[in-house]
Design an enzyme around this catalytic site. Structure first.
Site, PDB file in Angstrom:
ATOM      1  N   ASP A  96    -106.315 -25.950 -23.699  1.00 21.58           N
ATOM      2  CA  ASP A  96    -104.894 -25.995 -23.566  1.00 21.58           C
ATOM      3  C   ASP A  96    -104.382 -26.638 -24.813  1.00 21.58           C
ATOM      4  OD1 ASP A  96    -103.401 -25.196 -21.318  1.00 21.58           O
ATOM      5  OD2 ASP A  96    -104.597 -26.818 -20.057  1.00 21.58           O
ATOM      6  N   LYS A 141    -104.485 -16.469 -14.669  1.00 24.79           N
ATOM      7  CA  LYS A 141    -105.331 -17.010 -15.854  1.00 24.79           C
ATOM      8  C   LYS A 141    -106.783 -16.364 -15.568  1.00 24.79           C
ATOM      9  CE  LYS A 141    -102.668 -20.888 -17.280  1.00 24.79           C
ATOM     10  NZ  LYS A 141    -102.471 -22.350 -17.392  1.00 24.79           N
ATOM     11  N   GLN A 164    -105.035 -27.442 -14.468  1.00 27.76           N
ATOM     12  CA  GLN A 164    -103.776 -26.931 -14.224  1.00 27.76           C
ATOM     13  C   GLN A 164    -102.598 -28.115 -14.022  1.00 27.76           C
ATOM     14  OE1 GLN A 164    -102.695 -23.965 -15.035  1.00 27.76           O
ATOM     15  NE2 GLN A 164    -100.421 -24.263 -14.220  1.00 27.76           N
TER      16      GLN A 164
HETATM   17  N1  GUN Z   1     -98.564 -26.063 -16.235  1.00 26.70           N
HETATM   18  C1  GUN Z   1     -97.616 -25.359 -16.924  1.00 26.70           C
HETATM   19  N2  GUN Z   1     -98.117 -24.884 -17.952  1.00 26.70           N
HETATM   20  C2  GUN Z   1     -99.324 -25.104 -18.137  1.00 26.70           C
HETATM   21  C3  GUN Z   1    -100.285 -24.886 -19.439  1.00 26.70           C
HETATM   22  O1  GUN Z   1    -100.003 -24.439 -20.262  1.00 26.70           O
HETATM   23  N3  GUN Z   1    -101.547 -25.605 -18.887  1.00 26.70           N
HETATM   24  C4  GUN Z   1    -101.863 -26.051 -18.019  1.00 26.70           C
HETATM   25  N4  GUN Z   1    -103.006 -26.720 -17.822  1.00 26.70           N
HETATM   26  N5  GUN Z   1    -101.000 -26.418 -17.172  1.00 26.70           N
HETATM   27  C5  GUN Z   1     -99.622 -25.803 -17.217  1.00 26.70           C
END
Ligand code: GUN
Length: 279
Positions: free
Chosen positions: A119, A52, A96
């Protein structure tokens, strides 16, 4: 031969479009900043977070990193999120998931301001999606809509079957396909005659989390098949929820694993970051 839906290529196109848009915002004096919070050091989460941050750097978004120890308390995490909510130099906040067990995930999601919820997990974002209001879209389902559109696969009037009803994929996927005028069925582990239900699909979206579960017996001839799964098999190869070799000859278009849905999630996260500054 089925059309191979190339998520790597399409996500790259989207990131390149966003990079240009971000450069234009920069020229107008508008910077974008994403706060990325990771609690603990789960190796899979560390890989996601790294990717990311890499994507942010690529498109020209600043990523502000918060790597907190496993023992961080819920109160401390909430305090940080509240500070970032109030910080005008921060456009988006990403915590996350999963967070450690002693922290209530729902409480954290609800603490993030809906205006910074890149998100798309906050109940306000989810509500906006279902009533057709503008708001942040959950990244994986939004990425699947882009895969279909950019592969010239129309959704309108199609029988769309989603297998899986998670808050992150299945449910928002249903809302988005409905918004595109698809006819939507959400199937799940308790669905009776899953094969028959799946066989109705012109577009089949598979997010059940079971390695190579979907074989050609679940496929209507010529269906479009989207595989959200990601597993490592006994031979250490990456594979999805769909048995690709068995299903591909019966489909008209299909996503590979890896290189299908996976890369789209981060591209759509980047789109949500840019969305924070769009008029
Ligand atoms: N953990 C696995 N996929 C995601 C996601 O799309 N966003 C976040 N914040 N955590 C994750």
């Amino acid at each position: 031969m089925a059309q191979l839906i190339d998520g790597k290529l399409i996500s790259q196109q989207i990131k390149d479009e966003l990079k240009e848009e971000v450069a234009q915002f920069k020229a107008e004096g508008i910077d974008i900043c994403l706060a990325v919070i990771q609690v603990g050091s789960d190796p899979a989460s560390s890989v996601y977070v790294r990717n990311k941050k890499k994507a942010c750097a690529y498109i020209g978004v600043e990523s502000r990193s918060y790597e907190l120890p496993e023992e961080t308390s819920e109160e401390e995490l909430i305090k940080l999120v509240e500070e970032l909510n109030a910080d005008e130099s921060v456009n988006g906040i990403l915590v996350q998931l999963p967070v450690p067990d002693h922290i209530d995930e729902d409480k954290i999601i609800r603490t993030i301001s809906p205006d910074k919820d890149v998100d798309g997990f906050h109940p306000v974002s989810v509500g906006r999606l279902w009533i057709g209001e503008k708001g942040f879209l959950s990244c994986t389902p939004a990425g699947i809509i882009q895969l279909l559109k950019r592969s010239n696969i129309s959704i309108e009037g199609k029988e769309c079957v989603i297998i899986g009803r998670s808050n992150i994929v299945g449910k928002p996927m249903a809302a988005l396909l409905l918004r595109e005028n698809g006819t939507v069925t959400v199937a799940h582990s308790r669905t009776k005659d899953l094969k028959e239900v799946a066989k109705r699909a012109d577009i089949l979206i598979v997010a059940i989390g079971k390695e190579r579960f979907i074989t050609s017996e679940y496929i209507k001839e010529g269906a479009v098949v989207i595989d959200v799964g990601m597993h490592r098999d006994e031979a250490n190869h990456l594979c999805g929820d769909v048995d690709f070799a068995d299903v591909e000859p019966h489909s008209s278009a299909i996503t590979p694993v890896p290189g299908g849905v996976g890369p789209m999630t981060i591209a759509m996260l980047m789109n949500n970051c840019v969305e924070t500054v769009r008029k």
